[in-house]
Design an enzyme around this catalytic site. Structure first.
Site, PDB file in Angstrom:
ATOM      1  N   ASP A  51       0.841  -1.202   0.000  1.00 10.58           N
ATOM      2  CA  ASP A  51       0.000   0.000   0.000  1.00 10.58           C
ATOM      3  C   ASP A  51       0.873   1.248   0.000  1.00 10.58           C
ATOM      4  OD1 ASP A  51      -2.952   1.026   0.796  1.00 10.58           O
ATOM      5  OD2 ASP A  51      -1.430   2.247   1.807  1.00 10.58           O
ATOM      6  N   TYR A  56       2.855  10.047  -0.164  1.00 10.93           N
ATOM      7  CA  TYR A  56       3.931   9.446   0.643  1.00 10.93           C
ATOM      8  C   TYR A  56       5.309   9.734   0.023  1.00 10.93           C
ATOM      9  CZ  TYR A  56       0.226   6.445   2.704  1.00 10.93           C
ATOM     10  OH  TYR A  56      -0.901   5.944   3.307  1.00 10.93           O
ATOM     11  N   LYS A  81      -2.934   6.157  -4.013  1.00 12.85           N
ATOM     12  CA  LYS A  81      -4.034   7.063  -3.646  1.00 12.85           C
ATOM     13  C   LYS A  81      -3.904   8.427  -4.316  1.00 12.85           C
ATOM     14  CE  LYS A  81      -3.839   4.756   0.809  1.00 12.85           C
ATOM     15  NZ  LYS A  81      -2.421   4.570   1.109  1.00 12.85           N
ATOM     16  N   HIS A 112      -7.772   9.714  -1.374  1.00 14.45           N
ATOM     17  CA  HIS A 112      -7.055   9.663  -0.099  1.00 14.45           C
ATOM     18  C   HIS A 112      -7.857  10.276   1.058  1.00 14.45           C
ATOM     19  CE1 HIS A 112      -2.653   9.408   1.436  1.00 14.45           C
ATOM     20  NE2 HIS A 112      -3.482   9.236   2.424  1.00 14.45           N
TER      21      HIS A 112
END
Ligand code: A2P
Length: 312
Positions: A51, A56, A81, A112
């Protein structure tokens, strides 16, 4: 002695696809090549579910590790996401994610947050950030955009082949009800990824989502950064009694509740151990479930999206 085994169980999504119940979380696995090493290790020891997210800032590392792993792509479930600054154009955002990942498709693409951020103050073109207004507040778009519009656009994505399934993250029951009741709704989200752990068990949300055919994924399943839950008294007691680690108690408790769990680690030994789960006795399961009743509930991830309030 309980038997610890690599968790290979899967759950069926409403698309018919299967998702492995334990996946590697990669939030904060960004420094140096942390994300790369974590994903390589995970795939080497048996994880088949990774994931990540555009925000990120590690899609490049994560995708490279997937491609270098030698594990066939179709044996790995990959999620990324849509970041909040790109809600007006999810297709373009997904194409950019895939480019960074070096992949042709993802298995799941999630909105998200149910919040759109205006990119108007971003000067350098990098949309993977949190734009703020002059007064310092996050530049939340509240009057001219909403998550229903974003979902309408996301619904076009599975037909492109760029993602196999679409879903949501950080959605409350009320927001899911609004989404499902909207006139443009054609696809029920396959997934709702939310903060979930013994101090935030979210039983009502789980029951609601399951009643609609939406699978739940637990993020921050150990209590997020530095895993505060692993020093909790009851969890330590159950771990000692069963001769397993506190993390294995918590991850096994999640698995036993019937949803997907995404423990994050960049530590090789913990990555190995976190995939190994066992069946808690009813007594131990109930003891862990009871922690939030004794200590009170605690939500750890609470970004300020005002004036939008996501968790109502
Ligand atoms: P690290 O990455 O150094 O292993 P969550 O999954 O709830 O977001 O928790 C992530 C935090 O828990 C990180 O700080 C991670 O650190 C730590 N962590 C992950 N697995 C374990 C484990 N088995 N034992 C102790 N801490 C862990």
């Amino acid at each position: 002695m309980v038997e610890l085994k690599n968790t290979t169980a899967t759950i069926k999504l409403n698309t018919g696809a299967s998702i492995p119940v334990v996946g590697l979380g990669t939030w904060r696995s960004t420094e140096a090549d942390d994300g790369y090493k974590a994903v390589r290790k995970a795939l080497e020891v048996g994880y088949r579910h990774i994931d990540t997210a555009a925000i990120y800032q590690n899609e490049g590392q994560v995708g490279k590790a997937i491609n270098d792993s030698g594990v066939p792509r179709n044996e790995i479930f990959v999620t990324t996401k849509l970041w909040c600054t790109q809600q007006h154009n999810p297709k373009e955002a997904l194409e950019q994610s895939l480019k960074r990942l070096g992949l042709d498709y993802v298995d799941l693409y999630l909105m998200h947050w149910p919040v759109s951020l205006s990119p108007r103050t971003i000067k350098d073109g990098n949309l993977l950030t949190i734009p703020v207004r002059e007064d310092g507040a996050r530049d939340v778009e509240i009057s001219d955009w909403n998550f229903i519009k974003t979902w309408e656009l996301m619904q076009e994505l599975p037909a492109t082949g760029l993602t196999k399934a679409i879903g949501i993250s950080n959605f409350s029951i009320n927001n899911i009800k609004d989404l499902l009741a909207s006139p443009g709704n054609k696809i029920v989200p396959a997934m709702n990824q939310v903060e979930l752990h013994p101090l935030l068990p979210q039983q009502e949300l789980i029951d609601f989502c399951h009643s609609k055919g939406i699978i739940i994924e637990a993020y921050s399943p150990l209590g997020s950064n530095n895993a505060p839950l692993l020093t909790q008294k009851t969890i330590i007691e159950v771990a000692k009694k069963n001769n397993v680690t506190p993390a294995q108690v918590v991850i096994s408790w999640h698995v036993q509740r019937g949803y997907v769990v995404l423990p994050k680690s960049v530590n090789a030994d913990r990555i190995v151990a976190n995939l190994k789960t066992f069946t808690l006795s009813k007594e131990d399961f109930d003891a862990v479930s009871n922690i939030s009743k004794v200590e009170g509930e605690k939500r750890i991830v609470v970004p300020d999206w005002s004036p939008f309030v996501p968790f109502v």
